[in-house]
Design a protein around this motif. Structure first.
Motif, PDB file in Angstrom:
ATOM      1  N   SER A   1       0.843  -1.196   0.000  1.00 57.74           N
ATOM      2  CA  SER A   1       0.000   0.000   0.000  1.00 57.74           C
ATOM      3  C   SER A   1       0.877   1.244   0.000  1.00 57.74           C
ATOM      4  N   CYS A   2       0.274   2.353  -0.434  1.00 54.17           N
ATOM      5  CA  CYS A   2       0.993   3.625  -0.443  1.00 54.17           C
ATOM      6  C   CYS A   2       0.285   4.571   0.528  1.00 54.17           C
ATOM      7  N   TYR A   3       0.141   5.812   0.197  1.00 52.26           N
ATOM      8  CA  TYR A   3      -0.493   6.778   1.080  1.00 52.26           C
ATOM      9  C   TYR A   3      -1.975   6.448   1.187  1.00 52.26           C
ATOM     10  N   THR A   4      -2.455   6.209   2.407  1.00 55.90           N
ATOM     11  CA  THR A   4      -3.822   5.708   2.590  1.00 55.90           C
ATOM     12  C   THR A   4      -4.854   6.810   2.765  1.00 55.90           C
ATOM     13  N   TYR A   5      -4.424   8.032   3.033  1.00 54.82           N
ATOM     14  CA  TYR A   5      -5.378   9.114   3.202  1.00 54.82           C
ATOM     15  C   TYR A   5      -5.695   9.751   1.857  1.00 54.82           C
ATOM     16  N   SER A   6      -6.779  10.510   1.829  1.00 52.81           N
ATOM     17  CA  SER A   6      -7.157  11.172   0.582  1.00 52.81           C
ATOM     18  C   SER A   6      -6.100  12.208   0.215  1.00 52.81           C
ATOM     19  N   VAL A   7      -5.773  12.238  -1.051  1.00 54.82           N
ATOM     20  CA  VAL A   7      -4.731  13.136  -1.540  1.00 54.82           C
ATOM     21  C   VAL A   7      -5.383  14.252  -2.348  1.00 54.82           C
ATOM     22  N   LYS A   8      -5.135  15.489  -1.944  1.00 51.69           N
ATOM     23  CA  LYS A   8      -5.670  16.641  -2.670  1.00 51.69           C
ATOM     24  C   LYS A   8      -4.577  17.228  -3.552  1.00 51.69           C
ATOM     25  N   ASN A   9      -4.973  17.590  -4.744  1.00 53.32           N
ATOM     26  CA  ASN A   9      -4.036  18.214  -5.683  1.00 53.32           C
ATOM     27  C   ASN A   9      -2.805  17.348  -5.915  1.00 53.32           C
ATOM     28  N   LEU A  10      -3.048  16.063  -6.192  1.00 55.64           N
ATOM     29  CA  LEU A  10      -1.936  15.159  -6.452  1.00 55.64           C
ATOM     30  C   LEU A  10      -1.184  15.592  -7.697  1.00 55.64           C
ATOM     31  N   LEU A  11       0.135  15.640  -7.567  1.00 54.74           N
ATOM     32  CA  LEU A  11       0.975  15.915  -8.724  1.00 54.74           C
ATOM     33  C   LEU A  11       1.485  14.611  -9.343  1.00 54.74           C
ATOM     34  N   MET A  12       2.033  13.757  -8.487  1.00 49.99           N
ATOM     35  CA  MET A  12       2.632  12.530  -9.003  1.00 49.99           C
ATOM     36  C   MET A  12       2.725  11.480  -7.898  1.00 49.99           C
ATOM     37  N   ALA A  13       2.558  10.201  -8.297  1.00 54.50           N
ATOM     38  CA  ALA A  13       2.805   9.056  -7.417  1.00 54.50           C
ATOM     39  C   ALA A  13       3.918   8.222  -8.036  1.00 54.50           C
ATOM     40  N   VAL A  14       4.935   7.906  -7.234  1.00 55.53           N
ATOM     41  CA  VAL A  14       6.109   7.213  -7.750  1.00 55.53           C
ATOM     42  C   VAL A  14       6.421   6.006  -6.871  1.00 55.53           C
ATOM     43  N   TRP A  15       6.685   4.871  -7.529  1.00 59.46           N
ATOM     44  CA  TRP A  15       7.195   3.688  -6.849  1.00 59.46           C
ATOM     45  C   TRP A  15       8.640   3.477  -7.300  1.00 59.46           C
TER      46      TRP A  15
ATOM     47  N   TYR B   1      13.763  -3.286  -1.472  1.00 62.08           N
ATOM     48  CA  TYR B   1      13.028  -2.139  -0.935  1.00 62.08           C
ATOM     49  C   TYR B   1      12.023  -1.641  -1.973  1.00 62.08           C
ATOM     50  N   TYR B   2      10.797  -1.357  -1.504  1.00 64.71           N
ATOM     51  CA  TYR B   2       9.728  -0.830  -2.349  1.00 64.71           C
ATOM     52  C   TYR B   2       9.267   0.487  -1.721  1.00 64.71           C
ATOM     53  N   THR B   3       9.608   1.595  -2.370  1.00 66.79           N
ATOM     54  CA  THR B   3       9.378   2.923  -1.804  1.00 66.79           C
ATOM     55  C   THR B   3       8.324   3.656  -2.618  1.00 66.79           C
ATOM     56  N   CYS B   4       7.298   4.163  -1.927  1.00 66.54           N
ATOM     57  CA  CYS B   4       6.238   4.933  -2.573  1.00 66.54           C
ATOM     58  C   CYS B   4       6.345   6.391  -2.141  1.00 66.54           C
ATOM     59  N   VAL B   5       6.277   7.306  -3.110  1.00 65.90           N
ATOM     60  CA  VAL B   5       6.315   8.739  -2.825  1.00 65.90           C
ATOM     61  C   VAL B   5       5.107   9.395  -3.481  1.00 65.90           C
ATOM     62  N   ILE B   6       4.368  10.164  -2.696  1.00 61.04           N
ATOM     63  CA  ILE B   6       3.248  10.958  -3.191  1.00 61.04           C
ATOM     64  C   ILE B   6       3.687  12.417  -3.204  1.00 61.04           C
ATOM     65  N   ALA B   7       3.666  13.046  -4.375  1.00 61.98           N
ATOM     66  CA  ALA B   7       4.060  14.450  -4.502  1.00 61.98           C
ATOM     67  C   ALA B   7       2.820  15.322  -4.639  1.00 61.98           C
ATOM     68  N   THR B   8       2.682  16.312  -3.760  1.00 60.81           N
ATOM     69  CA  THR B   8       1.581  17.271  -3.783  1.00 60.81           C
ATOM     70  C   THR B   8       2.153  18.677  -3.605  1.00 60.81           C
ATOM     71  N   PRO B   9       1.381  19.702  -3.945  1.00 63.33           N
ATOM     72  CA  PRO B   9       1.861  21.072  -3.707  1.00 63.33           C
ATOM     73  C   PRO B   9       2.136  21.340  -2.234  1.00 63.33           C
ATOM     74  N   GLU B  10       1.464  20.619  -1.330  1.00 62.16           N
ATOM     75  CA  GLU B  10       1.659  20.833   0.095  1.00 62.16           C
ATOM     76  C   GLU B  10       2.890  20.112   0.646  1.00 62.16           C
ATOM     77  N   GLY B  11       3.382  19.138  -0.066  1.00 64.51           N
ATOM     78  CA  GLY B  11       4.526  18.390   0.419  1.00 64.51           C
ATOM     79  C   GLY B  11       4.574  17.004  -0.188  1.00 64.51           C
ATOM     80  N   ASN B  12       5.566  16.261   0.214  1.00 66.03           N
ATOM     81  CA  ASN B  12       5.753  14.907  -0.312  1.00 66.03           C
ATOM     82  C   ASN B  12       5.689  13.902   0.837  1.00 66.03           C
ATOM     83  N   PHE B  13       5.055  12.765   0.569  1.00 69.43           N
ATOM     84  CA  PHE B  13       4.852  11.740   1.584  1.00 69.43           C
ATOM     85  C   PHE B  13       5.460  10.435   1.084  1.00 69.43           C
ATOM     86  N   GLN B  14       6.201   9.801   1.965  1.00 65.66           N
ATOM     87  CA  GLN B  14       6.976   8.631   1.548  1.00 65.66           C
ATOM     88  C   GLN B  14       6.738   7.448   2.481  1.00 65.66           C
TER      89      GLN B  14
END
Length: 315
Positions: free
Chosen positions: A69-83, A138-151
């Motif tokens: 799984s990656c980021y489990t919360y709702s993502v607003k203004n998603l820019l990019m999701a990267v594995w 290692y399997y790394t997920c990064v969510i990029a948003t204007p508010e910040g990035n979550f890994q």
């Protein structure tokens, strides 16, 4: 050592995301102006300031399916999701999804068993079908948003159940073997004997464990081998053949056995000799021959009787 490796992965991940952003042709847009270079610079600064934390250590048995799984919360203004997928001694694979164009791209990814679980615009979950040892890593997920990035990081450890066997050499010794398991199995015995173990590590990181036990002088007839492993515990039992007695007892038994065998051999030879002599003597005994003279005399007497009877009948 692990911290250095994770730090290196963080730098690599940030670089990969920047490269992907450039490949996608991404440009930040403000509400009143065109492309803003300051916004892109801000985004790159966010990427380099990511905090690297191993979220989970996952163990799964070979030939099964795993879902990350990656980021489990709702993502607003998603820019990019990267594995980012980092395997041992392999080039890093990067799978990315850009939301504004609903577009996915992959770089250095050749494993068809590793895919998005569903459409990336629905969720960013990654899945692996029929896991193999080569999927360790290692399997790394990064969510990029204007508010910040979550890994989020998952460290995968693939488990391989060992092939087990138990056999005895017939001399009060048993061997229990757990072959090509990952990680190495643990072997114990009931009842306890005089044991030692040998481990052999193979090129694919599996391990063969061999435990050899002796029960000489303990008068044990049945033993059980217990194999403990992360994929499940098993046990095997075996009957021991009579163990070797001590030296003096063994010598006495051997002498007695030799005497008995010698007596049996001598008696057998005597009987065979008598049988041969009997057959030879019987074959050499002269056979009686018929008395030719007696037969001729009987024939003559019979002939004379017949002649006499014939003459009387004529008279």
């Amino acid at each position: 050592m692990k911290v250095r490796s994770l730090g290196k992965m963080t730098s690599t991940l940030g670089l990969w995301i920047i490269v992907l952003l450039l490949l996608f042709g991404y440009t930040a847009e403000s509400s009143a102006h065109g492309p803003s270079s300051s916004a892109l610079a801000q985004e790159q600064a966010h990427l380099h300031s990511l905090n690297f934390n191993v979220a989970t250590n996952v163990s799964v048995q070979v030939d099964t399916k795993i879902v990350f799984s990656c980021y489990t919360y709702s993502v607003k203004n998603l820019l990019m999701a990267v594995w980012e997928i980092l395997h041992r001694d392999k080039i890093t694979c990067v799978m990315a999804y850009r939301s504004d164009k609903n577009e996915t791209k992959e770089t250095n990814c050749s494993n068809e068993r590793i895919t998005w679980e569903s459409r990336p615009d629905w969720n960013f979950t990654l899945q692996i079908h029929h896991v193999t040892i080569e999927d360790d890593g290692y399997y790394t997920c990064v969510i990029a948003t204007p508010e910040g990035n979550f890994q989020y990081v998952h460290q995968l450890n693939v488990l391989v159940p060992p092939e087990i066997a138990l056999f005895t050499d017939g001399n009060g010794t048993a061997v229990c073997e757990a072959s090509v398991g990952k990680p190495a199995a643990q072997i114990s015995w009931v009842p306890e004997g005089y044991c030692f173990s040998v481990n052999e590590t193979h090129g694919n990181r599996t391990v063969t464990v061999k435990s050899i036990c002796h029960w000489n002088g303990l008068n044990e007839t049945k033993v059980t081998c217990f194999i403990s492993h992360l994929t499940g515990n098993k046990s095997l039992s075996i009957e021991l053949l009579p163990s070797c007695p001590n030296h003096s007892t063994s010598l006495s038994l051997n002498i007695g056995l030799c005497v008995v065998l010698s007596l049996i051999t001598v008696m057998g030879l005597i009987l065979i000799g008598k049988s041969i002599c009997y057959r030879i003597c019987k074959s050499q005994k002269p056979r009686s021959t018929p008395n030719i003279n007696m037969k001729e005399e009987e024939l003559y007497v019979n002939y004379m009787k017949s002649v006499h009877c014939e003459n009387e009948s004529k008279n």
